[in-house]
Design an enzyme around this catalytic site. Structure first.
Site, PDB file in Angstrom:
ATOM      1  CG  HIS A  38      12.875  51.409 -63.443  1.00  0.00           C
ATOM      2  ND1 HIS A  38      11.891  50.608 -63.941  1.00  0.00           N
ATOM      3  CD2 HIS A  38      13.996  51.684 -64.250  1.00  0.00           C
ATOM      4  CE1 HIS A  38      12.299  50.005 -65.350  1.00  0.00           C
ATOM      5  NE2 HIS A  38      13.554  50.965 -65.456  1.00  0.00           N
TER       6      HIS A  38
ATOM      7  N   GLY B  14      12.502  47.993 -72.566  1.00  0.00           N
ATOM      8  CA  GLY B  14      12.565  46.654 -72.955  1.00  0.00           C
ATOM      9  C   GLY B  14      11.802  46.185 -74.306  1.00  0.00           C
TER      10      GLY B  14
ATOM     11  CD  GLU C 294      11.690  47.160 -65.577  1.00  0.00           C
ATOM     12  OE1 GLU C 294      12.634  46.845 -64.732  1.00  0.00           O
ATOM     13  OE2 GLU C 294      11.786  47.205 -66.747  1.00  0.00           O
TER      14      GLU C 294
ATOM     15  N   GLY D 294      19.007  49.623 -69.910  1.00  0.00           N
ATOM     16  CA  GLY D 294      18.726  48.231 -69.400  1.00  0.00           C
ATOM     17  C   GLY D 294      19.277  46.989 -70.099  1.00  0.00           C
ATOM     18  N   GLY D 295      18.470  46.539 -71.014  1.00  0.00           N
ATOM     19  CA  GLY D 295      18.958  45.414 -71.888  1.00  0.00           C
ATOM     20  C   GLY D 295      20.415  45.331 -72.525  1.00  0.00           C
TER      21      GLY D 295
ATOM     22  CD  GLU E 215      14.123  54.429 -67.612  1.00  0.00           C
ATOM     23  OE1 GLU E 215      15.140  54.101 -68.257  1.00  0.00           O
ATOM     24  OE2 GLU E 215      13.693  53.992 -66.722  1.00  0.00           O
TER      25      GLU E 215
ATOM     26  CG  ASN F 241      18.047  49.118 -64.231  1.00  0.00           C
ATOM     27  OD1 ASN F 241      18.491  48.450 -63.381  1.00  0.00           O
ATOM     28  ND2 ASN F 241      16.784  49.387 -64.436  1.00  0.00           N
ATOM     29  CD1 TRP F 242      23.968  46.125 -65.586  1.00  0.00           C
ATOM     30  CD2 TRP F 242      25.008  45.058 -64.018  1.00  0.00           C
ATOM     31  NE1 TRP F 242      25.166  46.377 -65.787  1.00  0.00           N
ATOM     32  CE2 TRP F 242      25.866  45.665 -64.778  1.00  0.00           C
ATOM     33  CE3 TRP F 242      25.377  44.408 -63.047  1.00  0.00           C
ATOM     34  CZ2 TRP F 242      27.252  45.572 -64.557  1.00  0.00           C
ATOM     35  CZ3 TRP F 242      26.870  44.145 -62.940  1.00  0.00           C
ATOM     36  CH2 TRP F 242      27.807  44.709 -63.596  1.00  0.00           C
ATOM     37  CE  LYS F 243      15.434  47.361 -66.983  1.00  0.00           C
ATOM     38  NZ  LYS F 243      14.239  47.496 -67.639  1.00  0.00           N
TER      39      LYS F 243
ATOM     40  CB  SER G 186      14.494  50.283 -76.757  1.00  0.00           C
ATOM     41  OG  SER G 186      13.592  49.474 -76.038  1.00  0.00           O
TER      42      SER G 186
HETATM   43  P1  PGA Z   1      16.020  48.862 -71.548  1.00  0.00           P
HETATM   44  O1  PGA Z   1      15.582  49.316 -70.068  1.00  0.00           O
HETATM   45  O2  PGA Z   1      17.215  49.543 -71.924  1.00  0.00           O
HETATM   46  O3  PGA Z   1      15.920  47.367 -71.534  1.00  0.00           O
HETATM   47  O4  PGA Z   1      14.657  49.170 -72.381  1.00  0.00           O
HETATM   48  C1  PGA Z   1      15.842  50.520 -69.537  1.00  0.00           C
HETATM   49  C2  PGA Z   1      15.330  50.734 -68.168  1.00  0.00           C
HETATM   50  O5  PGA Z   1      14.291  49.865 -67.802  1.00  0.00           O
HETATM   51  O6  PGA Z   1      15.837  51.525 -67.552  1.00  0.00           O
END
Ligand code: PGA
Length: 251
Positions: A95, A171, A97, A231-232, A165, A9-11, A210
Site C-alpha cells: 500500500h 484520502g 502508505e 479506505g475512509g 491506487e 481497508n480500515w487502516k 476516495s
Molecule cells: P481512501 O483510501 O478510500 O480513504 O482514499 C483508499 C486506500 O488507501 O486503500
C-alpha cells in the site's frame, strides 16, 4: 468472466469492539448480495474478532500487511502462516502508505508477493503514481515498473489481485475520473497479458482512492475496473454497504 470485489481497508482504525460492530453491520447489510466478493481488512489486533464475526459468511478476511519470512527474529512483523492461522484469505501488499511511511520498495513488495503465493495467502498488490508523477506524464512508466517488479519471478497470476491506487487520490476526496482510472487499468491488464498471456483476462484489478457510494457506479461501469479498495468510506457501514450494493447492481 471476472467477479467483482470490494475490499474495505480500515487502516489504523477501530478497537476490537468497534471492529466487531462494524463487521456485523456489514455482514447483515450485505446479506443476499451475490456475484462478487466482499473483503474486510481490519488492523492486526482485530483480525481474530472480525474472523469470528464473519466466519462461515459471504465475507473474507484480509490483513493490511505481512512479512516475507516464515519465522525468526523479526520484531514487530507478522508471518503469512500466522495470518492463515487467524483466518485470513488475503493480504494487502505494498500500500502506498507502507511505501511512504515504512520505506517499502518494489523489491520488498516483490518478496512479499512471492511469499504470499507460496504461503497460500492471496495478495492484493497496490500500485499507483504520485501527483507529481501524474503531472510529469510518467504515470504509465511508474505503474508499469511497479507492476513488473511486484510480479517478477512469479509463474502464475491466478491468485493475485492488483489494486491501482493513485497516491494523490487516497484520502484526499480527489478521485481519478472513470476514464483516467480505466486507462491505467487497461494499461496494467496489457502488461499482465504480456507476461501471462490470455489468463490475465481473469485477473482482478481494483481501483482505490476516495471511492464513495456517489462515485462507485461510474467507476465500476468501466470495462477493466473490477472493484474497489476502499479506505475512509469503509469505516461506516451504510457507506460501505452502499458501495457494495451499487457494485453488485452494475457488474
Ligand atoms: P481512501 O483510501 O478510500 O480513504 O482514499 C483508499 C486506500 O488507501 O486503500
Amino acid at each position: 468472466m471476472r467477479r467483482w470485489m470490494i475490499a474495505g481497508n480500515w487502516k489504523m482504525h477501530n478497537t476490537i469492539n468497534d471492529a466487531i460492530a462494524l463487521a456485523k453491520a456489514i455482514k447483515e447489510g450485505t446479506q443476499g448480495v451475490t456475484g462478487g466478493e466482499i473483503i474486510l481488512a481490519p488492523p492486526f489486533t482485530a483480525l481474530q474478532s472480525v474472523y469470528e464475526t464473519i466466519k462461515g459468511s459471504h465475507i473474507s478476511l484480509a490483513a493490511q500487511n505481512m512479512f516475507y519470512e516464515d519465522k525468526g527474529a523479526f520484531t514487530g512483523e507478522v508471518a503469512p502462516s500466522m495470518l492463515k492461522d487467524i483466518g485470513c484469505t488475503y493480504a494487502i501488499i505494498g500500500h502506498s502508505e507502507r511505501r511512504k511511511y515504512f520505506h517499502e520498495t518494489d523489491d520488498t513488495v516483490n518478496l512479499k508477493t512471492r511469499k504470499s503465493i507460496v504461503a497460500g495467502i492471496k495478495p492484493i498488490v497496490c500500485v499507483g503514481e504520485t501527483e507529481d508523477e501524474r503531472e510529469k506524464g510518467v504515470t504509465e512508466f511508474v505503474v508499469g515498473i511497479q507492476v513488473k517488479k511486484a510480479l517478477y519471478g512469479i509463474d502464475k497470476i491466478d491468485d493475485i489481485v492488483i489494486a491501482y491506487e493513485p497516491v494523490w487520490a487516497i484520502g484526499t476526496g480527489k478521485n481519478a475520473t472513470p476514464i483516467e482510472a480505466e486507462e491505467v487499468h487497461r494499461f496494467i491488464r496489457n502488461i499482465v497479458g504480456d507476461i501471462y498471456g490470455d489468463v490475465c483476462k481473469n485477473t482482478k484489478i481494483l481501483y482505490g482512492g476516495s471511492v464513495t457510494p456517489d462515485n462507485i457506479s461510474e467507476l465500476i461501469g468501466m470495462e477493466d475496473i473490477d472493484g474497489a479498495l476502499v479506505g475512509g468510506a469503509s469505516l461506516k457501514s451504510e457507506g460501505f454497504i452502499g458501495i457494495i450494493r451499487k457494485t453488485s447492481e452494475k457488474k
